[in-house]
Enzyme design. Structure first.
Site, PDB file in Angstrom:
ATOM      1  N   ASP A  67      26.245  11.805  31.499  1.00 54.88           N
ATOM      2  CA  ASP A  67      25.994  12.646  33.089  1.00 54.88           C
ATOM      3  C   ASP A  67      25.514  12.493  33.568  1.00 54.88           C
ATOM      4  O   ASP A  67      25.810  13.565  34.837  1.00 54.88           O
ATOM      5  CB  ASP A  67      26.802  14.088  32.275  1.00 54.88           C
ATOM      6  CG  ASP A  67      27.782  14.822  31.830  1.00 54.88           C
ATOM      7  OD1 ASP A  67      28.679  13.727  32.195  1.00 54.88           O
ATOM      8  OD2 ASP A  67      27.466  15.299  30.528  1.00 54.88           O
TER       9      ASP A  67
ATOM     10  N   LYS B  49      25.439  21.548  36.460  1.00 53.63           N
ATOM     11  CA  LYS B  49      26.946  20.736  36.495  1.00 53.63           C
ATOM     12  C   LYS B  49      27.771  21.535  35.525  1.00 53.63           C
ATOM     13  O   LYS B  49      27.818  22.240  34.138  1.00 53.63           O
ATOM     14  CB  LYS B  49      27.557  20.130  36.429  1.00 53.63           C
ATOM     15  CG  LYS B  49      27.183  18.768  34.954  1.00 53.63           C
ATOM     16  CD  LYS B  49      28.296  19.465  34.178  1.00 53.63           C
ATOM     17  CE  LYS B  49      28.578  18.032  32.834  1.00 53.63           C
ATOM     18  NZ  LYS B  49      29.587  19.450  31.392  1.00 53.63           N
TER      19      LYS B  49
HETATM   20  P1  ATP Z   1      25.962  17.699  27.999  1.00 51.25           P
HETATM   21  O1  ATP Z   1      26.692  18.754  28.818  1.00 51.25           O
HETATM   22  O2  ATP Z   1      25.101  17.084  28.787  1.00 51.25           O
HETATM   23  O3  ATP Z   1      26.435  16.982  26.913  1.00 51.25           O
HETATM   24  P2  ATP Z   1      24.130  20.126  27.659  1.00 51.25           P
HETATM   25  O4  ATP Z   1      24.273  20.781  28.358  1.00 51.25           O
HETATM   26  O5  ATP Z   1      25.290  20.660  26.225  1.00 51.25           O
HETATM   27  O6  ATP Z   1      24.673  18.515  27.427  1.00 51.25           O
HETATM   28  P3  ATP Z   1      21.266  19.565  26.318  1.00 51.25           P
HETATM   29  O7  ATP Z   1      21.158  21.379  27.343  1.00 51.25           O
HETATM   30  O8  ATP Z   1      21.932  18.501  27.597  1.00 51.25           O
HETATM   31  O9  ATP Z   1      23.018  19.829  26.215  1.00 51.25           O
HETATM   32  O10 ATP Z   1      21.064  19.531  24.822  1.00 51.25           O
HETATM   33  C1  ATP Z   1      21.384  18.895  24.236  1.00 51.25           C
HETATM   34  C2  ATP Z   1      20.317  19.000  23.723  1.00 51.25           C
HETATM   35  O11 ATP Z   1      19.695  17.035  24.266  1.00 51.25           O
HETATM   36  C3  ATP Z   1      19.443  19.512  22.807  1.00 51.25           C
HETATM   37  O12 ATP Z   1      19.640  19.898  22.082  1.00 51.25           O
HETATM   38  C4  ATP Z   1      18.253  18.802  22.747  1.00 51.25           C
HETATM   39  O13 ATP Z   1      17.281  18.757  21.330  1.00 51.25           O
HETATM   40  C5  ATP Z   1      18.350  17.489  23.796  1.00 51.25           C
HETATM   41  N1  ATP Z   1      17.642  17.015  25.053  1.00 51.25           N
HETATM   42  C6  ATP Z   1      16.460  16.331  25.083  1.00 51.25           C
HETATM   43  N2  ATP Z   1      16.413  16.682  26.595  1.00 51.25           N
HETATM   44  C7  ATP Z   1      16.743  17.448  26.740  1.00 51.25           C
HETATM   45  C8  ATP Z   1      16.111  18.664  28.002  1.00 51.25           C
HETATM   46  N3  ATP Z   1      15.355  17.477  29.088  1.00 51.25           N
HETATM   47  N4  ATP Z   1      16.595  19.910  28.143  1.00 51.25           N
HETATM   48  C9  ATP Z   1      17.539  20.527  27.177  1.00 51.25           C
HETATM   49  N5  ATP Z   1      17.758  19.281  25.901  1.00 51.25           N
HETATM   50  C10 ATP Z   1      17.383  18.166  25.738  1.00 51.25           C
END
Ligand code: ATP
Length: 317
Positions: free
Chosen positions: A141, A11
């Site tokens: 989210d 998203k």
């Molecule tokens: P959001 O936008 O929901 O805040 P994000 O996109 O910034 O999330 P993610 O890619 O979800 O960030 O990653 C944040 C942290 O979550 C990563 O550093 C990782 O350690 C952890 N994590 C746990 N599960 C997952 C997964 N399935 N995929 C990616 N990261 C994950």
């Protein structure tokens, strides 16, 4: 029992306003979220042992109980222990396309896909609101990621009001491979710098959150007007991330100077996107910014708005 393959889209935030602090310590938000067709693949396979196993093709993603996909499976096992006992464990394989810690809800959408997949594997027949209630236990989210599309999200992000689809728009996303921004850091920093502007009483909070429904971004979406959507992109977290991460600021400025419909950082960053009216324009803008910032650490993706969340691509017997 079948194995299932699912697509879990990322998203972006078209709008992110921080309104105040809740009694539970989370921020009260008013957001407009949009699914895009950059998606992870989640494969779920039944296994005979009473365990949850997780594999991912990216070493930076945890392959243990902290993975949101693992936590989603664990939650389903806790909620439906008789099905877990009857059907056995689950092997989860994540093929990542969504960059990690990028503000694109990569972990959240993987968790959402596991909820939807296990619901089907165990023939639970959960409704979408029931799945979204479970999703809210995993993260703010995750409920949006279940149904996806275009939606207003208030509360912590879990209260959703769908909006009409906006699926004719394209975007180019840019992110430095080695740059990660912690979501917790971004919100804490915002609180320490802008906490004095927070709305304090719950009645005013609710009425401010409600105002986003009649706000200019929603109007632009109802008008299906890509240029207006581009002009009304907004993200409070830019106020703390851009000054601390000059590379993100430079990337945003480079996108801004391309003639895209609009440009903004997504969520807590560090991904920056430029909205485009066509795939061709998105590719041209990607090339233009690549020429301006020839850093091999900077990665790009051309993507398109999509009007759904988790999609089942194949049940396998
Ligand atoms: P959001 O936008 O929901 O805040 P994000 O996109 O910034 O999330 P993610 O890619 O979800 O960030 O990653 C944040 C942290 O979550 C990563 O550093 C990782 O350690 C952890 N994590 C746990 N599960 C997952 C997964 N399935 N995929 C990616 N990261 C994950």
């Amino acid at each position: 029992m079948h194995a299932y393959s699912l697509l879990a889209p990322a998203k972006i935030n078209l709008y992110l306003e921080i309104l105040g602090l809740r009694a539970d310590g989370y921020h009260e938000l008013a957001m407009i979220l949009q699914s895009i067709d950059l998606a992870d693949q989640i494969d779920l396979r039944p296994i005979s042992t009473q365990t949850i196993q997780i594999h991912c093709d990216r070493p930076e993603v945890p392959q243990d109980k902290t993975n949101l996909a693992y936590r989603a499976a664990e939650l389903m096992c806790e909620q439906f222990p008789e099905r877990f006992a009857q059907f056995g464990g689950i092997e989860i394989t994540i093929t990542k396309q969504i960059p990690v810690a990028a503000g694109l809800a990569g972990g959240s959408t993987d968790g959402a896909a596991v909820l939807v997949g296990i619901d089907m594997m165990w023939q639970l027949g959960l409704t979408q609101p029931e799945l979204q209630d479970l999703a809210a236990k995993l993260g703010s989210d995750v409920p949006f990621c279940i149904a996806g599309g275009t939606a207003i999200a208030t509360g912590r992000g879990e209260k959703l009001d769908p909006l009409p689809n906006l699926d004719s728009l394209y975007l180019v996303l840019g992110k430095y491979r080695s740059l990660e921004v912690s979501t917790a850091w971004a919100y804490q920093t915002y609180r320490s710098q802008f906490g004095h502007t927070y709305i304090q009483d719950s009645v005013s909070l609710e009425s401010r959150a409600h105002r986003v429904h009649s706000g200019s971004m929603v109007q632009a979406i109802l008008n299906q007007n890509g240029l207006q959507v581009g002009q009304r992109l907004y993200n409070d977290l830019e106020k703390v991330v851009l000054p601390s991460y000059p590379q993100v600021l430079e990337l945003r400025e480079a996108f801004y100077n391309t003639g895209a419909l609009g440009t903004m950082m997504s969520g807590s960053g560090p991904t920056v996107f430029a909205l485009c009216e066509s795939e061709k324009q998105a590719q041209e803008i990607q090339q233009q910014v690549r020429n301006e910032i020839p850093d091999p650490d900077l990665e790009f993706w051309v993507s398109r708005f999509c009007n759904q969340g988790i999609q089942v691509i194949s049940p396998v017997s």
